[in-house]
Design an enzyme around this catalytic site. Structure first.
Site, PDB file in Angstrom:
ATOM      1  N   GLY A 199       0.785  -1.224   0.000  1.00  0.00           N
ATOM      2  CA  GLY A 199       0.000   0.000   0.000  1.00  0.00           C
ATOM      3  C   GLY A 199       0.817   1.274   0.000  1.00  0.00           C
ATOM      4  CG  ASP A 200       3.572   4.477   1.646  1.00  0.00           C
ATOM      5  OD1 ASP A 200       3.811   4.984   0.529  1.00  0.00           O
ATOM      6  OD2 ASP A 200       3.885   5.037   2.719  1.00  0.00           O
ATOM      7  CB  ALA A 201       5.600  -0.611  -2.298  1.00  0.00           C
ATOM      8  CB  CYS A 202       7.784   4.895  -1.141  1.00  0.00           C
ATOM      9  SG  CYS A 202       7.327   5.164   0.568  1.00  0.00           S
TER      10      CYS A 202
END
Length: 267
Positions: A183-186
């Site tokens: 969901g927030d694969a940074c």
């Protein structure tokens, strides 16, 4: 948050504040470096509880991620204490080091994607995230720092309408390609051993849920672009990513769609 010291006092350890997250949560590191604590205000307590529940659900499923140590909640807010994941954030690596770490990072993300999505109790579906974006826009709460330069001067309602026009097609694609996403694969959320340059785990899992795999792919690609020293590094990283994920024909428009949606969901 003045109540932070109260929430941490019950641990009988010394803590150092290290940063405030994008959400506004405070993050503390324990003196021995083996644990972190996130502290949220009462307005954010439910979201922090969601991260706690996701971490508990992921335990024992083969995903390297923090383990929950303790949870404390008071009227003013909540504290989530969890184990530290060793290493440094991938965002701190230069292009050469990141490219060496990249295959293990992709494998770690793929392992998450391969968990049975139908058994996951957490929903991050496109319909839910679009509703969230609509709420953020209606409150005029979009963070301009999250927008790409070309969109900074555009009315946020126009940005939302642009996403909405593509919604039917993307909903159809999600229906046939839904996986368990981070969901927030940074880059700050991939931890890497600085010596072996192997991914040691994933952190900040508060948005884990079932969604189109392109949610993660879009953020991973876009966030890494700033690290590549040459176009060749970026092309090599894309090749590794799509080969590992077994995607023969990457959908560039689908990647772009989720990059347009994501900045509207924070606020």
């Amino acid at each position: 948050m003045e109540f932070a010291e109260t929430l941490l006092a019950h641990t009988h350890a010394s803590w150092t504040r290290v940063k405030a997250g994008e959400s506004g949560d405070l993050v503390y590191r324990r003196e021995d470096g083996l644990a972190y604590a996130k502290i949220a205000s009462s307005a954010r307590s439910a979201d922090l509880a969601g991260e706690r529940d996701r971490l508990l659900w992921l335990q024992g499923k083969g995903i390297a991620c923090p383990e929950v140590i303790d949870w404390k909640e008071v009227e003013e807010g909540a504290c989530l204490e969890m184990t530290a994941t060793p290493g440094i954030p991938a965002v701190d690596l230069d292009g050469d080091a990141l490219l060496k770490a990249w295959p293990s990072m992709v494998r770690q993300l793929k392992a998450l994607h391969e968990l049975p999505a139908d058994r996951c109790p957490f929903d991050r579906s496109l319909s839910l995230m679009f509703a969230r974006a609509a709420d953020v826009v209606s409150r005029n709460a979009v963070n301009p720092d999250f927008l790409p330069p070309e969109d900074e001067d555009k009315p946020v309602r126009e940005l939302l309408e642009r996403v909405e026009r593509d919604l039917p097609l993307r909903l159809d694609q999600e229906a046939i390609d839904k996986v368990l996403c981070h969901g927030d694969a940074c880059m700050p959320n991939f931890m890497v051993d600085p010596h072996s340059l192997q991914c040691t785990g994933l952190i900040d899992l508060g948005r884990v849920g079932t969604a189109d795999r392109y949610v993660d792919l879009s953020l991973m690609i876009a966030n890494a672009e700033e690290s590549w020293a040459t176009p060749e590094q970026g092309e090599r990283a894309l090749s590794i990513l799509f080969e590992t994920m077994e995607i023969k024909k990457p959908d560039r428009e689908r990647l772009a769609f989720y990059l347009r949606l994501d900045p509207l969901t924070w606020g």
